[in-house]
Structures are given as C-alpha cells and as structure tokens.
Design a protein around this motif. Structure first.
Motif, PDB file in Angstrom:
ATOM      1  N   PHE A  19       0.833  -1.204   0.000  1.00 45.14           N
ATOM      2  CA  PHE A  19       0.000   0.000   0.000  1.00 45.14           C
ATOM      3  C   PHE A  19       0.870   1.258   0.000  1.00 45.14           C
ATOM      4  O   PHE A  19       0.604   2.211  -0.738  1.00 45.14           O
ATOM      5  N   VAL A  20       1.929   1.273   0.811  1.00 44.16           N
ATOM      6  CA  VAL A  20       2.849   2.421   0.852  1.00 44.16           C
ATOM      7  C   VAL A  20       3.517   2.614  -0.504  1.00 44.16           C
ATOM      8  O   VAL A  20       3.610   3.737  -1.016  1.00 44.16           O
ATOM      9  N   MET A  21       3.970   1.522  -1.101  1.00 49.77           N
ATOM     10  CA  MET A  21       4.630   1.622  -2.399  1.00 49.77           C
ATOM     11  C   MET A  21       3.663   2.101  -3.477  1.00 49.77           C
ATOM     12  O   MET A  21       4.026   2.922  -4.330  1.00 49.77           O
TER      13      MET A  21
ATOM     14  N   LEU B 283       4.348  10.029  -7.331  1.00 49.68           N
ATOM     15  CA  LEU B 283       5.486  10.397  -8.164  1.00 49.68           C
ATOM     16  C   LEU B 283       5.181  10.293  -9.651  1.00 49.68           C
ATOM     17  O   LEU B 283       5.908  10.855 -10.471  1.00 49.68           O
ATOM     18  N   GLY B 284       4.134   9.572 -10.012  1.00 51.95           N
ATOM     19  CA  GLY B 284       3.768   9.433 -11.406  1.00 51.95           C
ATOM     20  C   GLY B 284       4.639   8.468 -12.167  1.00 51.95           C
ATOM     21  O   GLY B 284       4.794   8.585 -13.377  1.00 51.95           O
ATOM     22  N   GLN B 285       5.221   7.500 -11.487  1.00 51.77           N
ATOM     23  CA  GLN B 285       6.106   6.529 -12.120  1.00 51.77           C
ATOM     24  C   GLN B 285       5.315   5.304 -12.561  1.00 51.77           C
ATOM     25  O   GLN B 285       4.133   5.166 -12.282  1.00 51.77           O
ATOM     26  N   GLU B 286       6.007   4.377 -13.225  1.00 49.79           N
ATOM     27  CA  GLU B 286       5.394   3.130 -13.661  1.00 49.79           C
ATOM     28  C   GLU B 286       5.197   2.208 -12.458  1.00 49.79           C
ATOM     29  O   GLU B 286       5.908   2.283 -11.473  1.00 49.79           O
ATOM     30  N   VAL B 287       4.254   1.314 -12.570  1.00 52.56           N
ATOM     31  CA  VAL B 287       3.904   0.449 -11.450  1.00 52.56           C
ATOM     32  C   VAL B 287       4.444  -0.970 -11.621  1.00 52.56           C
ATOM     33  O   VAL B 287       4.000  -1.890 -10.953  1.00 52.56           O
ATOM     34  N   TYR B 288       5.428  -1.167 -12.483  1.00 46.93           N
ATOM     35  CA  TYR B 288       5.954  -2.510 -12.707  1.00 46.93           C
ATOM     36  C   TYR B 288       6.635  -3.069 -11.468  1.00 46.93           C
ATOM     37  O   TYR B 288       6.524  -4.259 -11.181  1.00 46.93           O
ATOM     38  N   PHE B 289       7.350  -2.229 -10.745  1.00 46.51           N
ATOM     39  CA  PHE B 289       8.015  -2.703  -9.538  1.00 46.51           C
ATOM     40  C   PHE B 289       7.004  -3.116  -8.483  1.00 46.51           C
ATOM     41  O   PHE B 289       7.213  -4.096  -7.762  1.00 46.51           O
ATOM     42  N   VAL B 290       5.889  -2.414  -8.391  1.00 44.66           N
ATOM     43  CA  VAL B 290       4.854  -2.763  -7.421  1.00 44.66           C
ATOM     44  C   VAL B 290       4.240  -4.110  -7.786  1.00 44.66           C
ATOM     45  O   VAL B 290       3.977  -4.941  -6.913  1.00 44.66           O
TER      46      VAL B 290
ATOM     47  N   PHE C 215       5.768  -6.507  -9.447  1.00 43.32           N
ATOM     48  CA  PHE C 215       6.798  -7.498  -9.139  1.00 43.32           C
ATOM     49  C   PHE C 215       6.812  -7.798  -7.643  1.00 43.32           C
ATOM     50  O   PHE C 215       6.914  -8.959  -7.233  1.00 43.32           O
ATOM     51  N   PHE C 216       6.702  -6.761  -6.817  1.00 46.42           N
ATOM     52  CA  PHE C 216       6.654  -6.947  -5.364  1.00 46.42           C
ATOM     53  C   PHE C 216       5.435  -7.770  -4.973  1.00 46.42           C
ATOM     54  O   PHE C 216       5.523  -8.661  -4.123  1.00 46.42           O
ATOM     55  N   LEU C 217       4.292  -7.506  -5.599  1.00 40.74           N
ATOM     56  CA  LEU C 217       3.075  -8.255  -5.293  1.00 40.74           C
ATOM     57  C   LEU C 217       3.218  -9.719  -5.675  1.00 40.74           C
ATOM     58  O   LEU C 217       2.759 -10.607  -4.943  1.00 40.74           O
ATOM     59  N   SER C 218       3.881 -10.008  -6.776  1.00 44.83           N
ATOM     60  CA  SER C 218       4.084 -11.408  -7.153  1.00 44.83           C
ATOM     61  C   SER C 218       5.033 -12.104  -6.184  1.00 44.83           C
ATOM     62  O   SER C 218       4.835 -13.277  -5.856  1.00 44.83           O
ATOM     63  N   MET C 219       6.046 -11.410  -5.698  1.00 43.15           N
ATOM     64  CA  MET C 219       6.953 -12.003  -4.709  1.00 43.15           C
ATOM     65  C   MET C 219       6.232 -12.261  -3.385  1.00 43.15           C
ATOM     66  O   MET C 219       6.479 -13.273  -2.721  1.00 43.15           O
ATOM     67  N   VAL C 220       5.329 -11.367  -2.998  1.00 41.03           N
ATOM     68  CA  VAL C 220       4.562 -11.553  -1.761  1.00 41.03           C
ATOM     69  C   VAL C 220       3.636 -12.752  -1.895  1.00 41.03           C
ATOM     70  O   VAL C 220       3.468 -13.533  -0.951  1.00 41.03           O
ATOM     71  N   ALA C 221       3.041 -12.934  -3.078  1.00 39.30           N
ATOM     72  CA  ALA C 221       2.173 -14.090  -3.290  1.00 39.30           C
ATOM     73  C   ALA C 221       2.969 -15.391  -3.228  1.00 39.30           C
ATOM     74  O   ALA C 221       2.510 -16.387  -2.647  1.00 39.30           O
ATOM     75  N   CYS C 222       4.171 -15.389  -3.781  1.00 37.09           N
ATOM     76  CA  CYS C 222       5.028 -16.581  -3.703  1.00 37.09           C
ATOM     77  C   CYS C 222       5.450 -16.858  -2.266  1.00 37.09           C
ATOM     78  O   CYS C 222       5.495 -18.014  -1.826  1.00 37.09           O
ATOM     79  N   GLU C 223       5.731 -15.812  -1.519  1.00 39.84           N
ATOM     80  CA  GLU C 223       6.102 -15.972  -0.109  1.00 39.84           C
ATOM     81  C   GLU C 223       4.943 -16.524   0.705  1.00 39.84           C
ATOM     82  O   GLU C 223       5.132 -17.383   1.574  1.00 39.84           O
ATOM     83  N   GLY C 224       3.748 -16.075   0.405  1.00 36.60           N
ATOM     84  CA  GLY C 224       2.569 -16.590   1.101  1.00 36.60           C
ATOM     85  C   GLY C 224       2.310 -18.049   0.791  1.00 36.60           C
ATOM     86  O   GLY C 224       1.971 -18.843   1.678  1.00 36.60           O
ATOM     87  N   ALA C 225       2.482 -18.437  -0.464  1.00 40.67           N
ATOM     88  CA  ALA C 225       2.293 -19.839  -0.842  1.00 40.67           C
ATOM     89  C   ALA C 225       3.352 -20.723  -0.183  1.00 40.67           C
ATOM     90  O   ALA C 225       3.048 -21.840   0.271  1.00 40.67           O
ATOM     91  N   LEU C 226       4.586 -20.242  -0.109  1.00 40.47           N
ATOM     92  CA  LEU C 226       5.641 -21.003   0.543  1.00 40.47           C
ATOM     93  C   LEU C 226       5.377 -21.152   2.041  1.00 40.47           C
ATOM     94  O   LEU C 226       5.565 -22.230   2.617  1.00 40.47           O
TER      95      LEU C 226
END
Length: 100
Positions: free
Chosen positions: A46-48, A55-62, A64-75
C-alpha cells in the motif's frame, strides 16, 4: 483533499506497525505469525502504491513486489501444512530442533 492525502499516508504506516507488533508479540501459533507477515507486506504494498502514484512513475516494480509476496505466502502455507502433518499442530512450544 488534505485529509485524504494524510489518511493515504498514515493508514499504511499504521498497518505496518500493527503487523510488526503482532509479529513480535508472544504468538503461540505459526499461522498467526504468517498472517502478521502477510499484513506487513500488504501495508508495504500500500505504501509503495501510494508513493509511486504520487510520483507518477510506472507500477511494474509494485506488481513485481506483489508477485513475490504471493510466492512468499504460498511457501509459508506449504511449510505450515508440512509442519501440521509432521507435528500434529502449529504450536511453537511443541517444536524441537532435534526433531526437524
């Protein structure tokens, strides 16, 4: 308008601190710890999202972070299922280093 900006900044910070408080408090179950970690990650997401939208930047990093969090949750859930199958419960007191 100012109240909306302040709430979009303070709510995720409160989410992260509440998750950290639950994570560091005396939890008896592994599931509570995993849920608090997911709550912390949701607050950071949410902070990111808010900061990148300001800032008006692209949201690709967000994303990517969400996909890593989903993988961490599944693990984490797969480890929880494995521990419950081997030990019979998810209490921290029943775990031993010698058994694992």
């Amino acid at each position: 308008m100012v109240i909306l900006k302040l709430s979009s900044v303070f709510i995720p910070v409160i989410m992260v601190f509440c998750g950290l408080w639950v994570f560091t408090s005396k939890c008896k179950h592994l599931l509570n710890t995993l849920l608090s970690l997911e709550f912390i990650m949701l607050g950071i997401f949410f902070v990111m999202g808010v900061s990148i939208s300001y800032l008006g930047q692209e949201v690709y990093f967000v994303l990517f972070f969400l996909s890593m969090v989903a993988c961490e949750g599944a693990l984490g859930l797969s480890l929880l299922v494995s521990i419950v199958r081997t030990h019979g419960n998810d209490y921290y007191n029943s775990f031993s280093i010698l058994q694992c």
